[in-house]
Design a protein around this motif. Structure first.
Motif, short mmCIF file in Angstrom:
data_model
loop_
_atom_site.label_atom_id
_atom_site.label_comp_id
_atom_site.label_asym_id
_atom_site.label_seq_id
_atom_site.Cartn_x
_atom_site.Cartn_y
_atom_site.Cartn_z
N HIS A 36 0.85 -1.19 0.00
CA HIS A 36 0.00 0.00 0.00
C HIS A 36 0.89 1.25 0.00
O HIS A 36 1.55 1.53 0.99
N SER A 37 0.92 1.95 -1.11
CA SER A 37 1.70 3.18 -1.18
C SER A 37 0.84 4.37 -0.76
O SER A 37 -0.36 4.24 -0.55
N THR A 38 1.46 5.53 -0.65
CA THR A 38 0.74 6.76 -0.31
C THR A 38 0.33 7.55 -1.55
O THR A 38 -0.29 8.61 -1.42
N LEU A 39 0.71 7.05 -2.73
CA LEU A 39 0.42 7.81 -3.96
C LEU A 39 -1.07 7.90 -4.20
O LEU A 39 -1.84 7.00 -3.87
N ARG A 40 -1.48 8.99 -4.83
CA ARG A 40 -2.86 9.16 -5.29
C ARG A 40 -2.86 9.00 -6.81
O ARG A 40 -2.04 9.60 -7.51
N ARG A 41 -3.78 8.19 -7.29
CA ARG A 41 -3.74 7.78 -8.69
C ARG A 41 -3.81 8.96 -9.66
O ARG A 41 -2.98 9.08 -10.57
N ASN A 42 -4.77 9.85 -9.50
CA ASN A 42 -4.91 10.96 -10.46
C ASN A 42 -3.71 11.91 -10.45
O ASN A 42 -3.18 12.24 -11.52
N PRO A 43 -3.26 12.37 -9.26
CA PRO A 43 -2.05 13.21 -9.28
C PRO A 43 -0.84 12.50 -9.89
O PRO A 43 -0.05 13.13 -10.59
N GLN A 44 -0.71 11.19 -9.63
CA GLN A 44 0.42 10.46 -10.19
C GLN A 44 0.35 10.43 -11.72
O GLN A 44 1.34 10.70 -12.40
N ALA A 45 -0.83 10.12 -12.25
CA ALA A 45 -0.97 10.06 -13.71
C ALA A 45 -0.74 11.44 -14.33
O ALA A 45 -0.06 11.55 -15.37
N LYS A 46 -1.26 12.48 -13.70
CA LYS A 46 -1.08 13.83 -14.25
C LYS A 46 0.38 14.26 -14.18
O LYS A 46 0.91 14.89 -15.11
#
Length: 781
Positions: free
Chosen positions: A251-261
């Motif tokens: 489980h990472s702390t990344l957020r999918r939308n900010p990461q993709a953007k």
């Protein structure tokens, strides 16, 4: 006892080897890897097995699954009868548990192996609950090719986790494992559709699901194709898989939308820079409240082999350029050395052999602290570091997690503040996040481990409003991470206030009046040789770090923090934090205002008519009074000056004279700028000069360097330069070599001489009785 002995002698086969997957904070899959046997076998968690999936699988495969102990005797008798008398379809009467045993230990289908399956099934039932056995089954069932497990099939064919599937999709995945080579999604969709609807109608007869749900599922088209596995955040995914080698789900702390953007913005931005000889960039986005990393782009394109895209630019050690200057000035504020309006000398200076230059090769004479920082001037920064102390500075960087600085600390010197050390984007972004959080440092969080989850459960019990799950763990992690105070909230606010100014030279072209300029505090940096361009900014909610350059270390004339890194930083803020609340830092109660002299930034003295307001820390900031002008007694014609001992009864007047630092005065005179020196002292005065209570600034030898070694060519007529920095009251100086008088000279005169070999003592005395000595080594070759 016999059963326990058999269980010990014949242990269960090892657990299946899963495909490591890295999840975003909301539980969605960011990145998946093949397992060691090159199969897609992603672990399905118990929470992902929906009631619809359970009912569909159990009713299709093993209706009495919940009631038998691994083997269904009735089904075995029925199957034996059908097989013996050749009536009906030939079956093996395998329960779900027996199928798990076969999937764990694939064997040829014989009567003996069937008996072994039954024994293994009984053993499995003794070790696992029904839910765990069903979970094992759903993780091992084949879906054709190298796809195993319902989660792998759901993600690769429907691009959704199992608990997000519709009833039609769920039943589709339930029917394929019996004929994985015939029912291939993407190839035999029509046949699969017919088989799916046949089972849906059968479930309707069994009243397994509501009629309307089944009707909707029957009418749902099947448009399934095999998709590539998720590959977001490739650098962080590999980092976490290496860090947690035995965990199938991370489980990472990344957020999918900010990461993709962030990945898209970085890739598209660098594409435009390639013609300038720039091939890579790295980005890190940090939530200031939790220190959770929400976006992590190690390079512009992981697949770019020519640009070494697999290198992780977030962790690469590079020269930080000027990015450490805000932290240095914050430390100086906390030690009472500087305030924003204090003026610092900005003149060519020799710091024991180190001669820093400003980026534009020019000097301003004197500049305020806030201008020195916004214009990123090198000479004032080195001067401040010399006063703060390199060990003090590096100790603080070590406390902020700077590993390469910690290793090299004994060898680091004043060049550290200009990028003469190693740092990573991760370390720098964490340091700026501390500035954004009032000077409190905490390590950045990349993954949420079990201990963090347990402590959040404790937090949830204390706070009924707290939520649970991976997303909540990311949001609440700020309560669990220990903070340490690197700098005071007052110093952090002052530096933030300076870095938020928009009238500055490192604002990229076209952004002066642009509505696209976000409300942030930021600092740029450019390493020596233009090999690294940095821009790190923050608001109340986010800190974003940007590095641009080439992993090969090759420089580019266009590679500067202002022109290359800041535009990407602004794009990221406008895209990722466009809806952040319009809040900004407020001055802490420990700060106060005071009037200071506009000429020096010091507490006004007797002759300071021009004053302005400045922040300061009561009880900490320097309380030294300004003496930029001093009243002197001079003759009526202005040709001589008097001390109090030789002041005549009449025929004199009082006049204010500038009292700059000697090096500032020498710089002004060298540049041909207006300057005023005190007239020579009354030659008739018999007192020792310097006893008039106004000795002025200290005398300093600027050339040659103290304790330096010089090598001269004995066949050449090389000479050594003698120069000094003296106060404005000094008119004449006297030079000595090895205690022997050399010559007298004007205070600003450059004297040349040929030194003897060996240890040489150079002495200088001024006409006010001050003197200074240095020692050097001279060799002739």
């Amino acid at each position: 006892m016999i059963l326990f002995g058999l269980d010990w002698l014949c242990p269960l086969p090892p657990a299946p080897r899963y495909s490591p997957i890295v999840l975003a904070a909301d539980g969605t899959v960011l990145h998946a890897f093949l397992n060691p046997t090159q199969k897609w076998r992603m672990k399905t968690e118990l929470a992902e097995i929906t009631p619809a999936l359970q009912q569909a699988i159990i009713n299709k495969e093993d209706r009495y699954f919940r009631y038998h102990f691994g083997v269904n005797p009735v089904a075995i008798l029925q199957a034996a009868g059908r097989n013996i008398f050749k009536k009906g379809r030939t079956t093996g009467a395998s329960t779900i548990t027996m199928q798990v045993a076969r999937l764990l230990e694939p064997k040829e289908r014989t009567f003996g192996n069937k008996l072994l399956e039954m024994l293994r099934a009984t053993q499995l039932e003794a070790h696992y609950s029904k839910a765990e056995i069903l979970q094992l089954y759903l993780n091992l069932v084949p879906y054709g090719g190298n796809i195993e497990g319902v989660k792998s099939a759901a993600l690769l064919y429907f691009q959704q986790p199992p608990d997000y599937l519709s009833l039609a999709q769920t039943v589709t995945l339930a029917i394929i494992p019996n004929q994985p080579r015939v029912l291939v999604l993407g190839n035999n969709n029509d046949r699969i559709l017919a088989e799916r609807n046949r089972w849906l109608r059968q479930f309707r007869q069994q009243h397994l699901f509501p009629n309307q749900d089944i009707e909707d599922a029957i009418n749902e088209p099947l448009d399934a194709q095999r998709h590539a596995a998720p590959t977001l955040a490739p650098h962080l995914a590999r980092r976490l898989v290496t860090q947690f080698p035995n965990q199938p789900i991370i489980h990472s702390t990344l957020r999918r939308n900010p990461q993709a953007k962030a990945e898209d913005l970085t890739k598209n931005y660098v594409r435009r820079l390639r013609e300038l000889g720039i091939s890579q960039a790295a980005v890190l986005v940090v939530n200031n409240h939790t220190r959770a990393v929400e976006a992590y782009a190690g390079s512009a394109d992981f697949q770019d082999a020519a640009g070494s895209g697999q290198v992780d630019g977030v962790r690469a050690i590079r020269s930080p350029g000027s990015t450490l200057k805000p932290f240095l000035y914050a430390l100086a504020v906390d030690r009472g050395i500087v305030t924003p309006k204090l003026k610092l000398p900005d003149v060519p200076t020799n710091f024991n052999g180190f001669r820093p230059e400003n980026f534009d090769k020019s000097c301003a004479g004197e500049v305020t602290v806030e201008r020195a920082l916004t214009y990123s001037l090198n000479i004032p920064a080195v001067r401040v570091l010399a006063e703060v102390g390199v060990p003090v500075f590096t100790d603080k960087l070590r406390a902020a997690g700077f590993k390469s600085v910690a290793k090299a600390a004994p060898r680091l010197g004043l060049s550290t503040i200009l990028g003469g050390c190693g740092a990573t984007l991760e370390e720098l972004t964490g340091l700026y996040a501390a500035l954004a959080d009032g000077g409190r440092y905490a390590p950045l969080t990349l993954a949420l481990n079990e201990e963090l989850g347990m402590r959040n459960e404790e937090l949830k019990r204390k706070s009924p409003s707290a939520s649970s799950g991976p997303k909540a763990r990311a949001q609440n992690s700020s309560f669990l991470i220990p903070h340490s105070s690197l700098i005071s909230p007052a110093a952090a606010f002052l530096i933030t206030d300076i870095l938020a100014q928009r009238t500055r030279p490192d604002l990229p072209m076209g952004y002066q009046n642009s509505r696209h300029l976000p409300k942030i505090a930021w600092k740029t940096g450019t390493s020596y040789g233009r090999r690294d361009a940095w821009s790190i900014g923050y608001n109340q909610d986010y800190t974003i770090g940007v590095w641009v350059g080439n992993f090969s270390g090759q420089g580019s004339p266009a590679l500067t923090g202002a022109d290359v890194a800041s535009p990407l930083l602004f794009d990221l803020f406008n895209t990722l934090a466009y809806n952040s609340p319009n809040r900004w830092a407020v001055p802490p109660a420990t700060l106060d205002f005071r009037l200071v002299c506009a000429e020096t930034g010091l507490v006004p003295g007797e002759h300071c008519p021009n004053q302005l307001i400045d922040y300061y820390l009561p009880g900490t900031s320097t309380a030294r009074h300004c003496e930029h002008q001093k009243e002197r007694l001079i003759s009526a014609d202005g040709t001589i000056s008097y001390c109090r001992a030789c002041m005549p009864a009449a025929g004199f007047r009082r006049q204010l004279f500038p009292n700059p630092l000697p090096e500032v005065l020498a710089f002004r005179e060298a540049q041909g700028l207006p300057s005023s020196r005190l007239p020579p002292h009354n030659p008739a005065c018999q007192l020792v000069r310097g006893t008039d209570g106004s000795a002025g600034a200290a005398l300093a030898i600027t050339s040659p360097l103290d304790h330096a070694e010089y090598v001269l060519d004995r066949h050449d007529k090389q000479q050594m330069l003698l120069s000094c920095a003296a106060g404005s009251e000094v008119r004449q100086v006297f030079w000595y070599v090895n205690d022997r008088f050399l010559r007298a000279a004007a205070a600003t005169e450059r004297v040349f001489f040929r030194p003897p070999s060996g240890t040489v003592k150079i002495s200088c005395a001024d006409d006010h009785g001050r003197n200074v000595d240095i020692q050097l080594q001279v060799a002739e070759l």
